[in-house]
Design a protein around this motif. Structure first.
Motif, mmCIF file in Angstrom:
data_model
loop_
_atom_site.group_PDB
_atom_site.id
_atom_site.type_symbol
_atom_site.label_atom_id
_atom_site.label_comp_id
_atom_site.label_asym_id
_atom_site.label_seq_id
_atom_site.Cartn_x
_atom_site.Cartn_y
_atom_site.Cartn_z
ATOM 1 N N LEU A 81 53.259 -10.897 -16.566
ATOM 2 C CA LEU A 81 53.847 -10.853 -17.908
ATOM 3 C C LEU A 81 52.919 -10.082 -18.841
ATOM 4 O O LEU A 81 51.705 -10.054 -18.630
ATOM 5 N N GLN A 82 53.496 -9.486 -19.858
ATOM 6 C CA GLN A 82 52.683 -8.829 -20.885
ATOM 7 C C GLN A 82 52.995 -9.479 -22.231
ATOM 8 O O GLN A 82 54.161 -9.575 -22.618
ATOM 9 N N ILE A 83 51.935 -9.900 -22.894
ATOM 10 C CA ILE A 83 52.132 -10.576 -24.174
ATOM 11 C C ILE A 83 51.322 -9.872 -25.255
ATOM 12 O O ILE A 83 50.121 -9.651 -25.094
ATOM 13 N N GLY A 84 51.995 -9.518 -26.331
ATOM 14 C CA GLY A 84 51.294 -8.889 -27.445
ATOM 15 C C GLY A 84 50.461 -9.905 -28.204
ATOM 16 O O GLY A 84 50.852 -11.062 -28.326
ATOM 17 N N GLU A 85 49.351 -9.449 -28.723
ATOM 18 C CA GLU A 85 48.451 -10.327 -29.499
ATOM 19 C C GLU A 85 49.135 -10.911 -30.724
ATOM 20 O O GLU A 85 48.726 -11.936 -31.244
ATOM 21 N N LEU A 86 50.138 -10.215 -31.245
ATOM 22 C CA LEU A 86 50.793 -10.668 -32.479
ATOM 23 C C LEU A 86 52.066 -11.458 -32.203
ATOM 24 O O LEU A 86 52.762 -11.875 -33.115
ATOM 25 N N SER A 87 52.381 -11.650 -30.941
ATOM 26 C CA SER A 87 53.567 -12.420 -30.578
ATOM 27 C C SER A 87 53.294 -13.892 -30.872
ATOM 28 O O SER A 87 52.153 -14.316 -30.965
ATOM 29 N N SER A 88 54.364 -14.664 -31.002
ATOM 30 C CA SER A 88 54.145 -16.083 -31.292
ATOM 31 C C SER A 88 53.802 -16.862 -30.020
ATOM 32 O O SER A 88 53.595 -18.068 -30.059
ATOM 33 N N MET A 89 53.750 -16.165 -28.893
ATOM 34 C CA MET A 89 53.467 -16.832 -27.612
ATOM 35 C C MET A 89 51.961 -16.957 -27.396
ATOM 36 O O MET A 89 51.223 -15.991 -27.558
ATOM 37 N N ILE A 90 51.556 -18.130 -26.991
ATOM 38 C CA ILE A 90 50.133 -18.339 -26.732
ATOM 39 C C ILE A 90 49.926 -18.384 -25.223
ATOM 40 O O ILE A 90 50.461 -19.262 -24.544
ATOM 41 N N PRO A 91 49.178 -17.395 -24.670
ATOM 42 C CA PRO A 91 49.028 -17.283 -23.216
ATOM 43 C C PRO A 91 48.609 -18.587 -22.540
ATOM 44 O O PRO A 91 49.169 -18.960 -21.503
ATOM 45 N N ALA A 92 47.681 -19.322 -23.137
ATOM 46 C CA ALA A 92 47.209 -20.560 -22.501
ATOM 47 C C ALA A 92 48.355 -21.572 -22.366
ATOM 48 O O ALA A 92 48.449 -22.278 -21.363
ATOM 49 N N TYR A 93 49.230 -21.613 -23.365
ATOM 50 C CA TYR A 93 50.363 -22.549 -23.309
ATOM 51 C C TYR A 93 51.366 -22.115 -22.244
ATOM 52 O O TYR A 93 51.986 -22.934 -21.589
ATOM 53 N N ILE A 94 51.515 -20.804 -22.135
ATOM 54 C CA ILE A 94 52.446 -20.282 -21.129
ATOM 55 C C ILE A 94 51.962 -20.691 -19.747
ATOM 56 O O ILE A 94 52.735 -21.155 -18.910
ATOM 57 N N GLU A 95 50.660 -20.518 -19.509
ATOM 58 C CA GLU A 95 50.088 -20.884 -18.209
ATOM 59 C C GLU A 95 50.272 -22.378 -17.954
ATOM 60 O O GLU A 95 50.577 -22.803 -16.858
ATOM 61 N N GLU A 96 50.106 -23.130 -19.009
ATOM 62 C CA GLU A 96 50.197 -24.579 -18.894
ATOM 63 C C GLU A 96 51.598 -25.044 -18.497
ATOM 64 O O GLU A 96 51.756 -25.948 -17.681
ATOM 65 N N CYS A 97 52.617 -24.411 -19.076
ATOM 66 C CA CYS A 97 53.961 -24.903 -18.786
ATOM 67 C C CYS A 97 54.627 -24.171 -17.625
ATOM 68 O O CYS A 97 55.713 -24.552 -17.207
ATOM 69 N N PHE A 98 53.956 -23.151 -17.091
ATOM 70 C CA PHE A 98 54.546 -22.383 -15.997
ATOM 71 C C PHE A 98 54.906 -23.250 -14.778
ATOM 72 O O PHE A 98 56.034 -23.180 -14.279
ATOM 73 N N PRO A 99 53.990 -24.096 -14.301
ATOM 74 C CA PRO A 99 54.324 -24.911 -13.118
ATOM 75 C C PRO A 99 55.565 -25.771 -13.337
ATOM 76 O O PRO A 99 56.376 -25.949 -12.426
ATOM 77 N N CYS A 100 55.706 -26.255 -14.538
ATOM 78 C CA CYS A 100 56.856 -27.098 -14.880
ATOM 79 C C CYS A 100 58.137 -26.279 -14.896
ATOM 80 O O CYS A 100 59.182 -26.713 -14.425
ATOM 81 N N ALA A 101 58.049 -25.062 -15.408
ATOM 82 C CA ALA A 101 59.236 -24.201 -15.508
ATOM 83 C C ALA A 101 59.709 -23.700 -14.144
ATOM 84 O O ALA A 101 60.889 -23.451 -13.946
ATOM 85 N N VAL A 102 58.776 -23.530 -13.196
ATOM 86 C CA VAL A 102 59.165 -22.974 -11.891
ATOM 87 C C VAL A 102 59.506 -24.056 -10.872
ATOM 88 O O VAL A 102 59.984 -23.754 -9.776
ATOM 89 N N ASP A 103 59.260 -25.272 -11.240
ATOM 90 C CA ASP A 103 59.512 -26.394 -10.334
ATOM 91 C C ASP A 103 60.949 -26.341 -9.793
ATOM 92 O O ASP A 103 61.907 -26.298 -10.560
ATOM 93 N N GLY A 104 61.072 -26.315 -8.485
ATOM 94 C CA GLY A 104 62.406 -26.317 -7.874
ATOM 95 C C GLY A 104 63.104 -24.963 -7.880
ATOM 96 O O GLY A 104 64.266 -24.864 -7.519
ATOM 97 N N THR A 105 62.412 -23.910 -8.290
ATOM 98 C CA THR A 105 63.013 -22.564 -8.266
ATOM 99 C C THR A 105 62.344 -21.734 -7.162
ATOM 100 O O THR A 105 61.394 -22.196 -6.525
ATOM 101 N N THR A 106 62.847 -20.509 -6.985
ATOM 102 C CA THR A 106 62.239 -19.634 -5.967
ATOM 103 C C THR A 106 60.850 -19.160 -6.383
ATOM 104 O O THR A 106 60.147 -18.540 -5.612
ATOM 105 N N LEU A 107 60.457 -19.476 -7.591
ATOM 106 C CA LEU A 107 59.125 -19.045 -8.055
ATOM 107 C C LEU A 107 58.087 -20.165 -7.913
ATOM 108 O O LEU A 107 56.979 -20.049 -8.423
ATOM 109 N N GLU A 108 58.463 -21.190 -7.216
ATOM 110 C CA GLU A 108 57.616 -22.382 -7.136
ATOM 111 C C GLU A 108 56.180 -22.079 -6.708
ATOM 112 O O GLU A 108 55.245 -22.679 -7.210
#
Ligand SMILES: Nc1nc2c(ncn2[C@@H]2O[C@H](COP(=O)(O)OP(=O)(O)O)[C@@H](O)[C@H]2O)c(=O)[nH]1
Ligand SMILES: [Mg+2]
Ligand SMILES: [Zn+2]
Lengths: 113, 223
Positions: free
Chosen positions: A31-58
């Motif tokens: 993924l590419q995230i701009g510094e000025l985006s409202s997305m915080i990379p650490a939070y994205i990493e944190e919730c990634f396992p939860c988001a991929v649970d049960g998907t082909t990206l597990e």
């Protein structure tokens, strides 16, 4: 919560892409995230396992690239990094710049295997 | 030996939602339902403004309300007594609405026979600006107590809305709020924006706001 809902969206898009392209296993997602985006990379990493649970990206690894928040000074035309300079032009000191990059949130690529 | 293959996607994460929002917008146009997305920080006066808007327009439009604000105190009964259909959406802790959630809300509300639906979005100035709901027009409220520097802190929101209501002007003498500074900051971010000062409490400016809605609905129908 903000990040989770968006990451679920990302996972949906990637799954769609994988299906369309006959990919069954994804080793890495970039993924590419701009510094000025409202997305915080650490939070994205944190919730990634939860988001991929049960998907082909597990078992997919997540990689995040940061894109700089650059702007052009409206007074003197200099291009500079907004965060490093706290919004003020390093050449003339004016706090009025046009944002050139840094708001992106992109799915760059996947590494399939 | 496994072979790895890099496959470029290069897609904005917001693209999927943007596409679904465009579809919804077109469907609403087809069904002649004007959807107004109303955004602000918590407490800026969205609910109070919704009630004022209904009061001003209920004789000429059939209005519905999608209530997504979490700490809303819209009295569903008062609103429905006024002949207005309203539903409370359960956004489950989400901080913004996507086009799909808006679509579900509209289906649940039932848009048959409605001309105008107001979506009171979740109180948040960050991610509501990034997620297109499919609304025909986007409005934002900035209230006087929040301060005139908000456009500097949340440029995205100010850049994407069609109209900015500056609410609670009845309280302006208690605050250091520089109108001209806001106007200047906001028009720099968004040259085409309309700015309307109102007081949802006293009703000041509400006529101008209602007139803006009428004009936009007319233009939207024609387009
Ligand atoms: N003084 C003043 N208070 C207002 C005005 N509009 C709303 N309020 C008050 O601000 C508070 C929050 O309003 P509400 O409509 O619930 O805001 P929301 O969270 O954005 O829906 C309530 O106590 C309202 O009575 C206004 O124009 N002037
Ligand atoms: Mg409310
Ligand atoms: Zn400069």
């Amino acid at each position: 919560m903000h990040e989770l809902s968006v990451v679920i969206e990302v996972v949906k898009t990637v799954e769609e892409f994988a299906k369309k392209n006959g990919v069954t296993r994804i080793d890495r997602l970039v993924l590419q995230i701009g510094e000025l985006s409202s997305m915080i990379p650490a939070y994205i990493e944190e919730c990634f396992p939860c988001a991929v649970d049960g998907t082909t990206l597990e078992s997919t690894r997540l990689e995040i690239e940061i894109l700089p928040g650059n702007a052009r000074c409206r007074a003197c035309g200099k291009t500079f990094n907004l965060l490093e300079n706290k919004g003020a032009c390093p050449a003339c000191g004016v706090k009025d710049a046009e944002i050139l990059s840094g708001r992106e949130f992109m799915i760059k690529e996947i590494v399939a295997c | 030996m496994e072979t790895f293959k890099v496959m470029e996607i290069k897609k904005s994460v917001y693209e999927g939602n943007d596409r679904r929002a465009e579809v919804l917008r077109a469907e609403l146009k087809e069904g002649k339902v004007f959807l107004l997305n109303l955004m602000s920080s918590p407490g800026s006066g969205k609910t109070t403004t919704v009630l004022r808007t209904i009061e001003a327009l209920r004789d000429e439009m059939r209005i519905g309300v999608l209530e997504a604000d979490i700490d809303s105190d819209v009295d569903a009964k008062t609103v429905s007594d006024a002949g207005t259909r309203v539903i409370q959406m359960h956004s489950g802790g989400m901080c913004h609405l996507t086009a799909d959630m808006t679509r579900q809300g509209l289906e649940c509300l039932g848009t048959d026979g409605l001309d105008f639906v107001i979506l009171e979005n979740i109180g948040n100035l960050i991610c509501t600006a990034e997620a297109d709901t499919g609304a025909s027009r986007n409005a934002m409220i900035l209230s006087v107590p929040e301060g005139d520097d908000k456009p500097l802190k949340y440029p995205m929101m100010f850049a994407m809305v069609d109209v900015l209501l500056i609410n609670k002007i009845d309280a302006i003498s208690f605050f250091d709020f520089d109108f001209e500074a806001v106007r200047e900051r906001v028009t720099r971010l968004n040259p085409g924006i309309r700015i309307i000062p109102i007081s949802a409490k006293t009703g000041e400016g509400v006529a101008e706001w209602a007139e803006w809605i009428r004009t936009e609905v007319r233009e939207w129908k024609r387009a």
